[in-house]
Design an enzyme around this catalytic site. Structure first.
Site, PDB file in Angstrom:
ATOM      1  N   GLU A   1       0.821  -1.207   0.000  1.00 14.73           N
ATOM      2  CA  GLU A   1       0.000   0.000   0.000  1.00 14.73           C
ATOM      3  C   GLU A   1       0.856   1.258   0.000  1.00 14.73           C
ATOM      4  O   GLU A   1       1.922   1.297   0.599  1.00 14.73           O
ATOM      5  CB  GLU A   1      -0.899   0.035   1.243  1.00 14.73           C
ATOM      6  CG  GLU A   1      -1.850  -1.131   1.358  1.00 14.73           C
ATOM      7  CD  GLU A   1      -2.665  -1.073   2.637  1.00 14.73           C
ATOM      8  OE1 GLU A   1      -2.755   0.012   3.238  1.00 14.73           O
ATOM      9  OE2 GLU A   1      -3.213  -2.111   3.028  1.00 14.73           O
TER      10      GLU A   1
ATOM     11  N   CYS B   1      -2.764   1.847   8.615  1.00 22.51           N
ATOM     12  CA  CYS B   1      -1.842   0.734   8.387  1.00 22.51           C
ATOM     13  C   CYS B   1      -2.523  -0.551   7.936  1.00 22.51           C
ATOM     14  O   CYS B   1      -3.197  -1.205   8.714  1.00 22.51           O
ATOM     15  CB  CYS B   1      -1.062   0.452   9.668  1.00 22.51           C
ATOM     16  SG  CYS B   1       0.066   1.744  10.153  1.00 22.51           S
TER      17      CYS B   1
END
EC number: 2.1.1.192
Length: 366
Positions: free
Chosen positions: A108, A357
């Site tokens: 990501e 996260c």
């Protein structure tokens, strides 16, 4: 009760990608070009395309011999990552990209555009081995380290996006997936490529790069000895060892005092203020006495060379952890400031697209 996820410091060796231009130093790049029958002056041309013009396809590098472009592509520019999902929010100012790597691993990055700057949050590992219970990535475990090229190419992609919009990528934060200092050599090499001027790098100021850590004290000291001027961000999350042993399991190896000693060493060596990250969790670490203790410990350890970033927790689906209410947040800030330590609440761009996260990768894998 769920079984705690174990701490993992040594990443699995599997799945590393083919060698990329960004993985190599100049000597190795020249040798690779020599094997293709190309003189070393071609290195400068290729580097200017990659770091200066943000191009990663040698087929578009028209100053290379036409017959050599495919060979250069095959040898030095493998496809490292492909966008799997791109989600935008905050009136299209925040862009979250879920990348699929060559081995199917997910990665990501988040590009955040502000009126005066643009910031890219990048990952340093696929997954994370630090096992923090309130973090989606930490609960998913560590797949592997990212290569230098996989780290650097996140930056090139975002810089190219900003360039196409007529803007410029100005800030980099290593706050995505992974513990940067657990992939130390590759992260430091990536930082140097991010910050060196073209044609050796992207030319982003070291002062505009933030490297975060959960508190790997020896690696913090090692980073200080690199004599770079990047910002160090320490994810502290509580000032007392009893709770931190649970919230940040690495605390069992390097407790709060040792982490703050290392942070002070970094501040003294770099001349930079250290950022303390603190995710405020309802009824867990948001008490008045913890705010007072935090301010006192930080002021004693770091004096004026510290700033607290209070982070409203991004709730993970199915998690028992939740963000503290705003009134509690405001009182926490007030009490830390009263102890002589600057404290602000971090902008929460990206929360509505699960930009915390590892959440997007966790959703994709579910």
């Amino acid at each position: 009760m769920a079984t705690p996820v174990p701490l993992v410091f040594n990443a699995p060796k599997r799945g590393m990608p083919p060698t990329h231009f960004a993985d190599l130093n100049d000597e190795a790049r020249i040798e690779a070009l020599k094997e293709l029958g190309l003189p070393k002056f071609r290195l400068n041309q290729i580097a200017r395309h990659y770091y200066g013009r943000l191009e990663a396809d040698p087929l578009t590098m028209t100053d290379l011999p036409e017959g050599a472009r495919q060979e250069v592509k095959d040898a030095l520019f493998p496809t490292l990552m492909s966008p799997l999902r791109v989600i935008e929010t905050d009136d299209d100012t925040t862009q979250k990209t879920l990348w699929k790597l060559h081995d199917g691993t997910l990665l990501e990055s988040v590009l955040m555009r502000y009126s005066d700057r643009s910031t890219l949050c990048i990952s340093s590992q696929a997954g994370c081995g630090m096992a923090c219970p309130f973090c989606a990535t930490g609960q998913g475990g560590l797949d592997r380290n990212l290569s230098i090229g996989e780290i650097v190419d996140q930056v090139r992609n975002a810089a190219a996006t900003m360039q196409a919009e007529g803007g410029r990528l100005s800030n980099i934060v290593f706050m995505g997936m992974g513990e940067p200092l657990a992939n130390y050599k590759r992260v430091v090499s990536a930082v140097r490529q991010i910050t060196q001027p073209s044609p050796a790098g992207f030319g982003i100021s070291q002062r505009s790069v933030t490297v975060s850590t959960v508190g790997l004290a020896p690696a913090i000291r090692k980073l200080a000895d690199e004599e770079m001027s990047v910002t160090l961000a320490v994810s502290l999350h509580t000032p007392d060892d009893e709770l931190r042993d649970t919230l940040v399991p690495v605390n069992n190896r390097w407790p709060v005092a040792e982490v703050l000693d290392a942070a002070r060493y970094y501040a003294d060596k770099s001349g930079r203020r250290v950022s303390i990250e603190y995710a405020l969790i309802r009824d867990v670490n948001d008490q008045d006495w913890r705010a007072d203790m935090l301010g006192e410990k930080l002021h004693k350890a770091l004096g004026s060379r510290v700033h607290v970033n209070l982070i409203p927790l991004n709730p993970t689906p199915g998690s028992k952890w939740d963000a503290a209410p705003k009134a509690r947040q405001d009182e926490f800030v007030r009490r830390v400031i009263a102890k002589g330590v600057p404290c602000t609440v971090r902008d929460t761009k990206g929360q509505e697209i699960a930009a915390a996260c590892g959440q997007l990768a966790a959703e994709e894998s579910a």
